[in-house]
Design a protein around this motif. Structure first.
Motif, PDB file in Angstrom:
ATOM      1  N   GLU A 169       4.880   9.303  68.938  1.00  0.00           N
ATOM      2  CA  GLU A 169       5.613   9.893  70.057  1.00  0.00           C
ATOM      3  C   GLU A 169       7.029   9.344  70.217  1.00  0.00           C
ATOM      4  O   GLU A 169       7.461   9.004  71.302  1.00  0.00           O
ATOM      5  N   GLY A 170       7.765   9.264  69.113  1.00  0.00           N
ATOM      6  CA  GLY A 170       9.168   8.876  69.168  1.00  0.00           C
ATOM      7  C   GLY A 170       9.465   7.486  68.660  1.00  0.00           C
ATOM      8  O   GLY A 170      10.609   7.191  68.282  1.00  0.00           O
ATOM      9  N   ALA A 171       8.487   6.594  68.628  1.00  0.00           N
ATOM     10  CA  ALA A 171       8.726   5.221  68.183  1.00  0.00           C
ATOM     11  C   ALA A 171       8.969   5.129  66.683  1.00  0.00           C
ATOM     12  O   ALA A 171       9.360   4.068  66.182  1.00  0.00           O
ATOM     13  N   GLU A 172       8.771   6.240  65.958  1.00  0.00           N
ATOM     14  CA  GLU A 172       8.997   6.235  64.504  1.00  0.00           C
ATOM     15  C   GLU A 172      10.424   5.814  64.149  1.00  0.00           C
ATOM     16  O   GLU A 172      10.654   5.191  63.103  1.00  0.00           O
ATOM     17  N   ILE A 173      11.387   6.144  65.014  1.00  0.00           N
ATOM     18  CA  ILE A 173      12.789   5.838  64.685  1.00  0.00           C
ATOM     19  C   ILE A 173      13.066   4.338  64.707  1.00  0.00           C
ATOM     20  O   ILE A 173      14.006   3.867  64.057  1.00  0.00           O
ATOM     21  N   ASP A 174      12.276   3.571  65.457  1.00  0.00           N
ATOM     22  CA  ASP A 174      12.440   2.118  65.499  1.00  0.00           C
ATOM     23  C   ASP A 174      11.567   1.406  64.480  1.00  0.00           C
ATOM     24  O   ASP A 174      11.983   0.394  63.904  1.00  0.00           O
ATOM     25  N   LEU A 175      10.365   1.929  64.239  1.00  0.00           N
ATOM     26  CA  LEU A 175       9.396   1.213  63.415  1.00  0.00           C
ATOM     27  C   LEU A 175       9.701   1.270  61.926  1.00  0.00           C
ATOM     28  O   LEU A 175       9.723   0.234  61.250  1.00  0.00           O
ATOM     29  N   LEU A 176       9.902   2.461  61.388  1.00  0.00           N
ATOM     30  CA  LEU A 176      10.038   2.586  59.937  1.00  0.00           C
ATOM     31  C   LEU A 176      11.231   1.813  59.372  1.00  0.00           C
ATOM     32  O   LEU A 176      11.110   1.206  58.300  1.00  0.00           O
ATOM     33  N   PRO A 177      12.388   1.783  60.046  1.00  0.00           N
ATOM     34  CA  PRO A 177      13.504   1.003  59.490  1.00  0.00           C
ATOM     35  C   PRO A 177      13.275  -0.508  59.487  1.00  0.00           C
ATOM     36  O   PRO A 177      14.002  -1.241  58.808  1.00  0.00           O
ATOM     37  N   LYS A 178      12.256  -0.998  60.212  1.00  0.00           N
ATOM     38  CA  LYS A 178      12.021  -2.434  60.311  1.00  0.00           C
ATOM     39  C   LYS A 178      11.024  -2.954  59.269  1.00  0.00           C
ATOM     40  O   LYS A 178      10.722  -4.156  59.261  1.00  0.00           O
ATOM     41  N   ALA A 179      10.509  -2.078  58.434  1.00  0.00           N
ATOM     42  CA  ALA A 179       9.500  -2.496  57.456  1.00  0.00           C
ATOM     43  C   ALA A 179      10.045  -2.401  56.042  1.00  0.00           C
ATOM     44  O   ALA A 179      10.866  -1.525  55.733  1.00  0.00           O
ATOM     45  N   ASP A 180       9.575  -3.296  55.184  1.00  0.00           N
ATOM     46  CA  ASP A 180       9.865  -3.221  53.754  1.00  0.00           C
ATOM     47  C   ASP A 180       8.951  -2.149  53.161  1.00  0.00           C
ATOM     48  O   ASP A 180       7.741  -2.342  53.051  1.00  0.00           O
ATOM     49  N   LEU A 181       9.534  -1.040  52.764  1.00  0.00           N
ATOM     50  CA  LEU A 181       8.758   0.112  52.308  1.00  0.00           C
ATOM     51  C   LEU A 181       8.636   0.187  50.791  1.00  0.00           C
ATOM     52  O   LEU A 181       8.292   1.239  50.254  1.00  0.00           O
ATOM     53  N   GLU A 185       4.929  12.530  62.164  1.00  0.00           N
ATOM     54  CA  GLU A 185       5.334  13.552  63.122  1.00  0.00           C
ATOM     55  C   GLU A 185       6.624  13.101  63.792  1.00  0.00           C
ATOM     56  O   GLU A 185       6.686  12.008  64.362  1.00  0.00           O
ATOM     57  N   MET A 186       7.642  13.954  63.717  1.00  0.00           N
ATOM     58  CA  MET A 186       8.934  13.652  64.316  1.00  0.00           C
ATOM     59  C   MET A 186       8.991  14.195  65.746  1.00  0.00           C
ATOM     60  O   MET A 186       8.337  15.182  66.072  1.00  0.00           O
ATOM     61  N   HIS A 187       9.802  13.540  66.569  1.00  0.00           N
ATOM     62  CA  HIS A 187       9.875  13.907  67.988  1.00  0.00           C
ATOM     63  C   HIS A 187      11.333  14.002  68.446  1.00  0.00           C
ATOM     64  O   HIS A 187      11.779  13.216  69.290  1.00  0.00           O
ATOM     65  N   PRO A 188      12.069  14.971  67.914  1.00  0.00           N
ATOM     66  CA  PRO A 188      13.472  15.110  68.332  1.00  0.00           C
ATOM     67  C   PRO A 188      13.616  15.424  69.814  1.00  0.00           C
ATOM     68  O   PRO A 188      14.648  15.107  70.423  1.00  0.00           O
ATOM     69  N   ASN A 189      12.612  16.045  70.401  1.00  0.00           N
ATOM     70  CA  ASN A 189      12.654  16.355  71.835  1.00  0.00           C
ATOM     71  C   ASN A 189      12.622  15.097  72.694  1.00  0.00           C
ATOM     72  O   ASN A 189      13.052  15.122  73.858  1.00  0.00           O
ATOM     73  N   ILE A 190      12.140  13.988  72.124  1.00  0.00           N
ATOM     74  CA  ILE A 190      12.063  12.733  72.861  1.00  0.00           C
ATOM     75  C   ILE A 190      13.247  11.832  72.545  1.00  0.00           C
ATOM     76  O   ILE A 190      13.864  11.260  73.455  1.00  0.00           O
ATOM     77  N   VAL A 191      13.592  11.711  71.264  1.00  0.00           N
ATOM     78  CA  VAL A 191      14.605  10.723  70.861  1.00  0.00           C
ATOM     79  C   VAL A 191      15.949  11.346  70.498  1.00  0.00           C
ATOM     80  O   VAL A 191      16.948  10.634  70.375  1.00  0.00           O
ATOM     81  N   GLY A 192      15.973  12.661  70.295  1.00  0.00           N
ATOM     82  CA  GLY A 192      17.221  13.326  69.914  1.00  0.00           C
ATOM     83  C   GLY A 192      17.298  13.612  68.422  1.00  0.00           C
ATOM     84  O   GLY A 192      16.822  12.815  67.603  1.00  0.00           O
ATOM     85  N   ALA A 193      17.889  14.739  68.078  1.00  0.00           N
ATOM     86  CA  ALA A 193      17.970  15.161  66.676  1.00  0.00           C
ATOM     87  C   ALA A 193      18.811  14.213  65.832  1.00  0.00           C
ATOM     88  O   ALA A 193      18.560  14.040  64.629  1.00  0.00           O
ATOM     89  N   ASP A 194      19.821  13.568  66.432  1.00  0.00           N
ATOM     90  CA  ASP A 194      20.689  12.673  65.663  1.00  0.00           C
ATOM     91  C   ASP A 194      19.923  11.452  65.168  1.00  0.00           C
ATOM     92  O   ASP A 194      20.128  11.002  64.029  1.00  0.00           O
TER      93      ASP A 194
END
Length: 242
Positions: free
Chosen positions: A182-194, A203-212
């Motif tokens: 529910e929107g936390a994807e924008i903070d979580l994925l950049p913080k992990a070694d992938l 699932e992306m949530h542009p309605n919550i965090v914004g398209a940018d």
């Protein structure tokens, strides 16, 4: 456990009659088209039970999992909901290769019931995943599926334990991440070694965090070698593959 790797093949009339039967008799357990057994307890909200009876819950994620997941994959699921996707992943990859995180106290019993129904012993961690280990406020609503680390005025709030996503990815070395947060994807994925990760279903949530911010996440993942597979995406659910 053998499951079918395709869904949506039932004749429309059969599907309609099946839903009518379920709606009338209110079974506590159903067998989904791809073969897993799913709990539909009366403790769930009526709207949620109806979605499960229709087999429409998390349908885009399910289609991608059935299409793209392989038996050799190792899965980290973040945001397990009622456990339907995690159960499917465990049937494909083996329960020992699936770890799922779900902090919502209202769904844990249902998740465990679904694992039991399918004879699975999955590593279920009743915690949130964040960017720092400790505790965090978690927000949820009566409809079960709406829960988030972001306050969206759902009405329910509790403090939950949380693990650091960087530590967990380093520990598990997953090849696949499945995420609905529910929107936390924008903070979580950049913080992990992938570097171990070959597939991401999110699932992306542009309605919550914004398209940018969603676009910035796309750019970050592609810079990590995880390419956006537009032809495989479903609705708001994005698929990235190395």
């Amino acid at each position: 456990m053998n499951i079918k790797r395709t869904i949506g093949k039932r004749p429309p009339l059969f599907q309609k009659l099946l839903f009518s039967y379920r709606k009338r008799f209110q079974p506590d357990v159903i067998t989904m088209e791809h073969g897993i057994r799913l709990a539909v307890p009366k403790t769930l909200p009526e709207d949620m039970r109806k979605i499960l009876y229709k087999e429409q819950h998390e349908l885009p994620e399910l289609e991608l999992i059935l299409t793209c997941l392989e038996p050799e994959d190792k899965v980290l699921e973040i945001g397990s909901g009622v456990g339907m996707v995690a159960t499917t992943c465990a049937c494909i990859c083996g329960a020992r290769n699936v770890t799922c995180y779900e902090p919502n106290p209202n769904t844990i019993d249902v998740i465990r019931r679904n694992f039991d129904l399918n004879g699975l012993k999955v590593d279920l961690r009743v915690r949130a995943l964040t960017t720092k280990k400790g505790t965090v406020n978690f927000y949820f609503s009566e409809n079960i599926v709406s829960s988030s680390l972001i306050d969206q005025a759902f009405g329910g709030e509790t403090e939950v334990k949380c693990d650091d996503i960087g530590d967990v990815v380093k520990e598990l070395q997953p090849t696949t991440i499945v995420m609905d947060v529910e929107g936390a994807e924008i903070d979580l994925l950049p913080k992990a070694d992938l570097s171990s990760v070959k597939k991401i279903v999110v699932e992306m949530h542009p309605n919550i965090v914004g398209a940018d911010k969603i676009q910035a996440l796309h750019t970050h993942l592609e810079n990590q070698g995880l390419l956006y597979k537009k032809d495989l995406c479903r609705s708001k659910v994005a698929y990235f593959e190395r």
